[in-house]
Design a protein around this motif. Structure first.
Motif, PDB file in Angstrom:
ATOM      1  N   GLN A   1      21.641   5.569  40.394  1.00 18.80           N
ATOM      2  CA  GLN A   1      22.999   6.537  41.538  1.00 18.80           C
ATOM      3  C   GLN A   1      24.331   7.543  40.885  1.00 18.80           C
ATOM      4  O   GLN A   1      24.286   8.172  41.641  1.00 18.80           O
ATOM      5  N   LEU A   2      24.049   7.085  39.593  1.00 20.49           N
ATOM      6  CA  LEU A   2      25.290   8.560  38.685  1.00 20.49           C
ATOM      7  C   LEU A   2      24.781  10.132  38.794  1.00 20.49           C
ATOM      8  O   LEU A   2      24.424  10.669  37.909  1.00 20.49           O
ATOM      9  N   THR A   3      25.616  10.655  39.921  1.00 20.97           N
ATOM     10  CA  THR A   3      25.201  12.099  39.576  1.00 20.97           C
ATOM     11  C   THR A   3      26.268  12.518  39.959  1.00 20.97           C
ATOM     12  O   THR A   3      27.854  12.286  40.118  1.00 20.97           O
ATOM     13  N   GLU A   4      26.423  13.844  39.513  1.00 18.01           N
ATOM     14  CA  GLU A   4      27.853  14.396  40.282  1.00 18.01           C
ATOM     15  C   GLU A   4      28.392  14.140  41.194  1.00 18.01           C
ATOM     16  O   GLU A   4      30.430  14.188  41.345  1.00 18.01           O
ATOM     17  N   SER A   5      27.510  14.196  42.160  1.00 17.19           N
ATOM     18  CA  SER A   5      28.339  14.025  43.350  1.00 17.19           C
ATOM     19  C   SER A   5      28.975  12.584  43.653  1.00 17.19           C
ATOM     20  O   SER A   5      30.184  12.621  44.342  1.00 17.19           O
ATOM     21  N   TYR A   6      27.972  11.939  42.873  1.00 16.84           N
ATOM     22  CA  TYR A   6      28.839  10.219  43.068  1.00 16.84           C
ATOM     23  C   TYR A   6      29.878  10.555  42.082  1.00 16.84           C
ATOM     24  O   TYR A   6      31.249   9.302  43.108  1.00 16.84           O
ATOM     25  N   VAL A   7      30.017  10.890  41.094  1.00 12.72           N
ATOM     26  CA  VAL A   7      31.285  11.465  39.889  1.00 12.72           C
ATOM     27  C   VAL A   7      32.545  11.798  40.975  1.00 12.72           C
ATOM     28  O   VAL A   7      33.659  11.271  41.278  1.00 12.72           O
ATOM     29  N   ASP A   8      31.808  13.147  41.046  1.00 16.46           N
ATOM     30  CA  ASP A   8      32.986  13.293  42.811  1.00 16.46           C
ATOM     31  C   ASP A   8      34.040  12.775  43.311  1.00 16.46           C
ATOM     32  O   ASP A   8      34.761  12.591  43.234  1.00 16.46           O
ATOM     33  N   SER A   9      32.975  11.836  43.913  1.00 19.32           N
ATOM     34  CA  SER A   9      33.797  11.095  45.799  1.00 19.32           C
ATOM     35  C   SER A   9      34.128  10.012  44.650  1.00 19.32           C
ATOM     36  O   SER A   9      35.361   9.500  45.126  1.00 19.32           O
ATOM     37  N   LEU A  10      34.622   9.707  43.518  1.00 22.69           N
ATOM     38  CA  LEU A  10      35.269   8.529  43.192  1.00 22.69           C
ATOM     39  C   LEU A  10      36.750   9.302  42.577  1.00 22.69           C
ATOM     40  O   LEU A  10      37.555   8.552  42.003  1.00 22.69           O
TER      41      LEU A  10
END
Length: 480
Positions: free
Chosen positions: A3-12
């Motif tokens: 699940q670790l993608t740049e978009s996911y990190v951005d969402s955090l």
């Protein structure tokens, strides 16, 4: 850690500054001793800080739907820039050595598992179905009576404005009404108070007078209908406190009810695991609410329904609340909570995982697009003719082509050669139609367009503003 993608990190991240700072740490190689668990459930490392000792941070995905982040830094921002930087370093390809899970993290995992075990055991003893909350009828009657008192005050304020006429609403009058409107905050009707503030804001906004009067008159009509419907609804509840909350319309929320997760679950408004793809996003200020609003439009891939998410950030506390942003991955929600609504019901979720969108995801979106413009327009008109309904519904429309006439006016054309005018609508305050010439020629034929509708009271015309184009390869965003 799939699940670790740049978009996911951005969402955090709490805000755009946190994203920038986290990426900067990763870019400058500020991390040392980067490690990852062999089973892919943990990232950890040390980051250079201002002190002698580096900050120790870790991202624990042993429970993918509820990851745990830890950092030894004193920052009040969470996740801090060190945690974000750790994850950005991973997604950008920095080398992470396979290593044993640090003992302190292993101990914390064990304690967390014991707590979860106790919760599961307690649930088994008490029964899996949560008990419905009991309503305090005496308190409900008092609250409802107070709400009706508040409605009476709001009606008097509106009546005084109508009787004096919009032309007499000068700065002094608006200031006086604004002070009187503050009283409504004592009567449990925040939604009606916001609607009245919106009317006053329109009158105090300046600009071309005829346009201002047209918009103000529309808001007055809305407020009048809201007061009438609210009085009928609350009077019935006062007479019969056992009446359930209305889940067939957004009336409760417009009065000011804040739906709780437990209430939505009790009323069957919680769905299971759902896959969503965001098609458009915007942030704007709402002076009537005194809040920033982060608004996203999503397609529910299994059903094709267009959903909306809204995060409200009060002006005074905005820096303490996570700022939402565009999301480009497919989101898996552990549970999707649906608020009472119409074409674009508002949704929320507590846990999420991410995956990169693929061809089947785009195909699902395309196949769900409406293919008949007359049917789409019928749905829109049926909604906006209700005074309390959202006047700017959003639909995904399949089109044969995007056409332009000799005067530069754009229109969407369906397979039956029906045309739908495309134009910017004042409500959005963000033009997008001028971006249509920039689309690739393959994207203006045989695709789908996400459009927000608006009815111009002066011309009587219904227009649609393009928000994005959905193709079999991507979502081309005009509003993001």
């Amino acid at each position: 850690m799939n699940q670790l993608t740049e978009s996911y990190v951005d969402s955090l991240a709490l805000n755009a500054a946190a994203i920038k700072n986290g990426k900067e740490l990763a870019r400058k190689n500020s991390f040392q001793q980067l490690g990852r668990a062999e089973d892919g459930t943990l990232l950890f490392g040390e980051c250079k800080g201002s002190g002698k000792e580096p900050y120790r941070c870790s991202a624990d995905f042993v429970n993918p739907e509820s990851p745990v982040f830890r950092c030894s830094c004193p920052s009040r921002q969470f996740p801090c820039k060190h945690l974000l930087g750790l994850m950005y370093a991973y997604v950008s390809g920095s080398p992470f050595a396979v290593a044993e899970v640090p003992q302190d993290i292993a101990d914390k995992r064990e304690k967390a598992e014991k707590r979860e075990k106790k919760k599961r055991e307690a649930a088994n003893v008490e029964g899996t179905a949560p008990a419905k909350r009991k309503t305090n009828k005496s308190a409900l009657v008092k609250k409802t009576a107070a709400q009706l008192e508040g409605l009476e005050i709001a009606e008097k304020l509106l009546r005084s404005l109508v009787q004096s006429g919009l032309g007499s609403a000068d700065k002094k009058t608006i200031k006086l009404l604004s002070e009187q409107c503050k009283q409504l905050g004592n009567y449990y009707i925040p939604g009606i108070q916001i609607a009245f503030r919106g009317l006053l804001s329109e009158l105090d906004g300046g600009g071309e007078r005829e346009t201002m009067y047209t918009r103000a008159a529309s808001r007055m009509t809305l407020l009048h209908s809201l007061l009438k419907k609210s009085r009928e609804h609350l009077t019935a509840r006062l007479e019969n406190p056992d009446l359930p909350l209305d889940v067939d319309s957004p009336l409760e929320e417009k009065i000011g009810h804040a739906w709780q997760i437990a209430e939505l679950r009790e009323r069957g408004l919680a769905l299971g695991d759902t896959r969503l793809l965001q098609l458009a996003f915007r942030s704007f200020e709402d002076p009537a609410r005194g809040e920033y609003v982060d608004e996203g439009y999503w397609i529910e891939l299994a059903t094709g329904r267009i959903r909306v998410t809204r995060t409200y950030r009060p002006f005074r506390a905005a820096k303490h609340i996570r700022e939402e942003d565009s999301v480009f991955d497919v989101v898996h929600t552990g549970e999707l909570l649906v608020y009472p609504g119409e074409l674009n019901a508002r949704v929320r979720w507590e846990t999420q995982t991410f995956e990169r969108p693929d061809a089947p995801a785009y195909d699902s979106a395309l196949s769900a697009a409406m293919r008949s413009f007359p049917e789409a327009i019928k749905q829109v008109k049926n909604q906006i003719k209700n005074p309390l309904s959202d006047k700017h519904p959003v639909l995904l429309l399949a089109f044969k082509e995007i056409a332009v006439d000799g005067e530069g006016r754009y229109a969407l054309v369906d397979e039956q050669e029906n045309k739908l005018p495309l134009a910017d609508i004042a409500y959005l305050e963000q033009p997008t139609t001028h971006l249509l010439p920039l689309l690739h020629r393959r994207d203006v034929k045989g695709q789908a367009l996400l459009a927000m509708f608006g009815h111009d009271a002066e011309s009587g015309r219904l227009s649609a503003q393009p928000l994005s184009v959905v193709t079999d390869r991507a979502v081309v965003r005009l509003l993001y």
